[in-house]
Design an enzyme around this catalytic site. Structure first.
Site, PDB file in Angstrom:
ATOM      1  N   SER A 167     -66.201   5.648  -8.278  1.00 57.99           N
ATOM      2  CA  SER A 167     -66.698   4.285  -8.487  1.00 57.99           C
ATOM      3  C   SER A 167     -68.183   4.246  -8.141  1.00 57.99           C
ATOM      4  O   SER A 167     -68.653   5.046  -7.306  1.00 57.99           O
ATOM      5  CB  SER A 167     -65.949   3.311  -7.569  1.00 57.99           C
ATOM      6  OG  SER A 167     -66.598   2.055  -7.530  1.00 57.99           O
ATOM      7  N   TYR A 190     -62.724   1.492   0.796  1.00 61.60           N
ATOM      8  CA  TYR A 190     -62.824   1.823  -0.638  1.00 61.60           C
ATOM      9  C   TYR A 190     -64.053   2.685  -0.896  1.00 61.60           C
ATOM     10  O   TYR A 190     -63.991   3.691  -1.614  1.00 61.60           O
ATOM     11  CB  TYR A 190     -62.886   0.525  -1.441  1.00 61.60           C
ATOM     12  CG  TYR A 190     -62.811   0.706  -2.950  1.00 61.60           C
ATOM     13  CD1 TYR A 190     -61.575   0.735  -3.601  1.00 61.60           C
ATOM     14  CD2 TYR A 190     -63.964   0.829  -3.719  1.00 61.60           C
ATOM     15  CE1 TYR A 190     -61.494   0.892  -4.982  1.00 61.60           C
ATOM     16  CE2 TYR A 190     -63.895   0.980  -5.098  1.00 61.60           C
ATOM     17  CZ  TYR A 190     -62.657   1.013  -5.720  1.00 61.60           C
ATOM     18  OH  TYR A 190     -62.594   1.153  -7.084  1.00 61.60           O
TER      19      TYR A 190
HETATM   20  N1  LIG Z   1     -61.673  -1.633 -12.872  1.00 61.51           N
HETATM   21  C1  LIG Z   1     -62.831  -1.366 -12.313  1.00 61.51           C
HETATM   22  O1  LIG Z   1     -63.790  -2.171 -12.397  1.00 61.51           O
HETATM   23  C2  LIG Z   1     -63.047  -0.069 -11.576  1.00 61.51           C
HETATM   24  C3  LIG Z   1     -64.351   0.269 -11.203  1.00 61.51           C
HETATM   25  C4  LIG Z   1     -64.586   1.467 -10.538  1.00 61.51           C
HETATM   26  C5  LIG Z   1     -63.530   2.326 -10.253  1.00 61.51           C
HETATM   27  N2  LIG Z   1     -62.263   1.962 -10.612  1.00 61.51           N
HETATM   28  C6  LIG Z   1     -61.191   2.923 -10.278  1.00 61.51           C
HETATM   29  O2  LIG Z   1     -60.482   3.264 -11.451  1.00 61.51           O
HETATM   30  C7  LIG Z   1     -59.119   3.558 -11.124  1.00 61.51           C
HETATM   31  C8  LIG Z   1     -58.214   2.682 -11.991  1.00 61.51           C
HETATM   32  O3  LIG Z   1     -58.540   1.328 -11.745  1.00 61.51           O
HETATM   33  P1  LIG Z   1     -58.022   0.141 -12.683  1.00 61.51           P
HETATM   34  O4  LIG Z   1     -59.030  -0.943 -12.582  1.00 61.51           O
HETATM   35  O5  LIG Z   1     -57.608   0.658 -13.986  1.00 61.51           O
HETATM   36  O6  LIG Z   1     -56.755  -0.322 -11.825  1.00 61.51           O
HETATM   37  P2  LIG Z   1     -55.374  -0.980 -12.300  1.00 61.51           P
HETATM   38  O7  LIG Z   1     -54.845  -1.655 -11.088  1.00 61.51           O
HETATM   39  O8  LIG Z   1     -55.560  -1.743 -13.555  1.00 61.51           O
HETATM   40  O9  LIG Z   1     -54.479   0.309 -12.623  1.00 61.51           O
HETATM   41  C9  LIG Z   1     -54.195   1.235 -11.629  1.00 61.51           C
HETATM   42  C10 LIG Z   1     -52.839   1.863 -11.928  1.00 61.51           C
HETATM   43  O10 LIG Z   1     -52.610   2.828 -10.897  1.00 61.51           O
HETATM   44  C11 LIG Z   1     -51.279   2.661 -10.412  1.00 61.51           C
HETATM   45  N3  LIG Z   1     -51.242   3.149  -9.028  1.00 61.51           N
HETATM   46  C12 LIG Z   1     -51.813   2.601  -7.936  1.00 61.51           C
HETATM   47  N4  LIG Z   1     -51.550   3.341  -6.844  1.00 61.51           N
HETATM   48  C13 LIG Z   1     -50.810   4.386  -7.260  1.00 61.51           C
HETATM   49  C14 LIG Z   1     -50.225   5.502  -6.612  1.00 61.51           C
HETATM   50  N5  LIG Z   1     -50.328   5.688  -5.275  1.00 61.51           N
HETATM   51  N6  LIG Z   1     -49.530   6.395  -7.339  1.00 61.51           N
HETATM   52  C15 LIG Z   1     -49.390   6.228  -8.683  1.00 61.51           C
HETATM   53  N7  LIG Z   1     -49.905   5.174  -9.351  1.00 61.51           N
HETATM   54  C16 LIG Z   1     -50.601   4.270  -8.655  1.00 61.51           C
HETATM   55  C17 LIG Z   1     -50.993   1.183 -10.540  1.00 61.51           C
HETATM   56  O11 LIG Z   1     -49.591   0.911 -10.582  1.00 61.51           O
HETATM   57  C18 LIG Z   1     -51.704   0.849 -11.859  1.00 61.51           C
HETATM   58  O12 LIG Z   1     -50.839   1.031 -12.986  1.00 61.51           O
HETATM   59  C19 LIG Z   1     -58.981   3.289  -9.623  1.00 61.51           C
HETATM   60  O13 LIG Z   1     -59.082   4.493  -8.925  1.00 61.51           O
HETATM   61  C20 LIG Z   1     -60.155   2.373  -9.319  1.00 61.51           C
HETATM   62  O14 LIG Z   1     -60.565   2.473  -7.982  1.00 61.51           O
HETATM   63  C21 LIG Z   1     -61.988   0.809 -11.263  1.00 61.51           C
END
Ligand SMILES: NC(=O)c1ccc[n+]([C@@H]2O[C@H](COP(=O)([O-])OP(=O)(O)OC[C@H]3O[C@@H](n4cnc5c(N)ncnc54)[C@H](O)[C@@H]3O)[C@@H](O)[C@H]2O)c1
Length: 267
Positions: free
Chosen positions: A153, A166
């Site tokens: 991130s 985080y």
């Molecule tokens: N959306 C953003 O703006 C953003 C920005 C920077 C980084 N990220 C990172 O991207 C990744 C995905 O984020 P997102 O926004 O798509 O989230 P999201 O919540 O939409 O999807 C995350 C998925 O991961 C699954 N999950 C969570 N913990 C888990 C575990 N221990 N084992 C297996 N599955 C698990 C959840 O059930 C969900 O389906 C994360 O690591 C997040 O930190 C997201």
């Protein structure tokens, strides 16, 4: 005389390759899974949310190319079973995307943050360790070279108050990336994508899916003129997973944030 070739750009850069994607049933992970399928690959998605995982299989209608297993990426037995299931089904693993994590950076102020809550917010780092550990033997055997892509991130570099856990998880993933690149290479390349603001509302399980509600200023504050989408991350992930496109790229972090971290912040 030796004449350098004009090479065709591969239309299906992941043809025949098998990619494991944690947290692959929703959000950015689902975006990456669909891009891998579009690039000719096959996917094993692991996710805590079984409803969302089953919805992917039902909506994709690609039974030969997609597998879902319920996965808790922070539990070693669950991770081992996920990797075994992918190998049993597809017989090989060429790529691993460590994406699962709690996407919410905000936590209670540090004096009120207990050990369990701190640990929960570090789940993306813990999951990357366990999944890499169990997938590396198969990745090392991948023809053309295996590839790991970690999803960190921009919060590895910039913060708001009360986001220490985080930020530590994501900073840890950036460092884990270059350390593992040195240990796992040359058989396996390891890179990391640091997304900025990515709107995932349209990529949730069907019951929770909706159009993103974003204001004009949400978009306009980005130098690229808009908030990001899972496809913005997925297209780079496909590039990093494909040895034909990125075989000389390892140990690196790529920021995909519409230019936000390059913008002066003076008020
Ligand atoms: N959306 C953003 O703006 C953003 C920005 C920077 C980084 N990220 C990172 O991207 C990744 C995905 O984020 P997102 O926004 O798509 O989230 P999201 O919540 O939409 O999807 C995350 C998925 O991961 C699954 N999950 C969570 N913990 C888990 C575990 N221990 N084992 C297996 N599955 C698990 C959840 O059930 C969900 O389906 C994360 O690591 C997040 O930190 C997201």
């Amino acid at each position: 005389m030796l004449v350098p070739d004009i090479l065709p750009w591969p239309a299906r850069p992941l043809d025949g390759r098998v990619v494991l994607i944690t947290g692959g049933a929703q959000g950015i992970g689902r975006g990456i899974a669909q891009a891998v399928l579009g690039a000719g690959g096959r996917v094993a998605i692991g996710d805590l949310d079984a409803t969302a995982g089953r919805a992917c299989l039902a909506e994709w209608q690609r039974p030969d190319d997609a597998l879902f297993r319920r996965l808790d990426a922070t539990r070693e037995r669950s991770v081992a079973a996920f990797v075994e299931a992918a190998l049993a089904r597809f017989g090989r693993i060429d790529g691993l995307v460590n994406n699962a994590g709690i996407a919410d950076p905000h936590a209670p102020p540090l004096p009120a943050l207990d050990w369990a809550a701190w640990n929960r917010r570090l789940s993306s780092l813990h999951g990357a360790f366990l999944c890499s550990k169990h997938a590396l033997p198969a990745l090392s055997r991948s023809e053309g070279g295996g590839a790991v892509v970690n999803i960190a991130s921009t919060r590895a570099h910039q913060s708001e108050p009360h986001s220490e856990a985080y930020a530590a998880a994501k900073g840890g993933l950036v460092a884990f990336t270059h350390a593992l690149a040195l240990s796992a290479g040359p058989a396996v390349r390891v890179n990391c994508i640091s997304p900025g603001w990515i709107a995932t509302d349209a990529w949730r399980a069907p019951a929770r899916r909706r159009r993103p509600r974003l204001s004009r200023s949400d978009h306009a504050q980005h130098p690229a003129g808009r908030v990001g989408t899972p496809q913005d991350i997925a297209s780079l992930a496909v590039h990093l997973l494909a040895p034909a496109l990125s075989g000389f790229v390892t140990g690196q972090e790529f920021v995909v944030d519409g230019g936000m971290t390059r913008k002066m912040q003076y008020a």
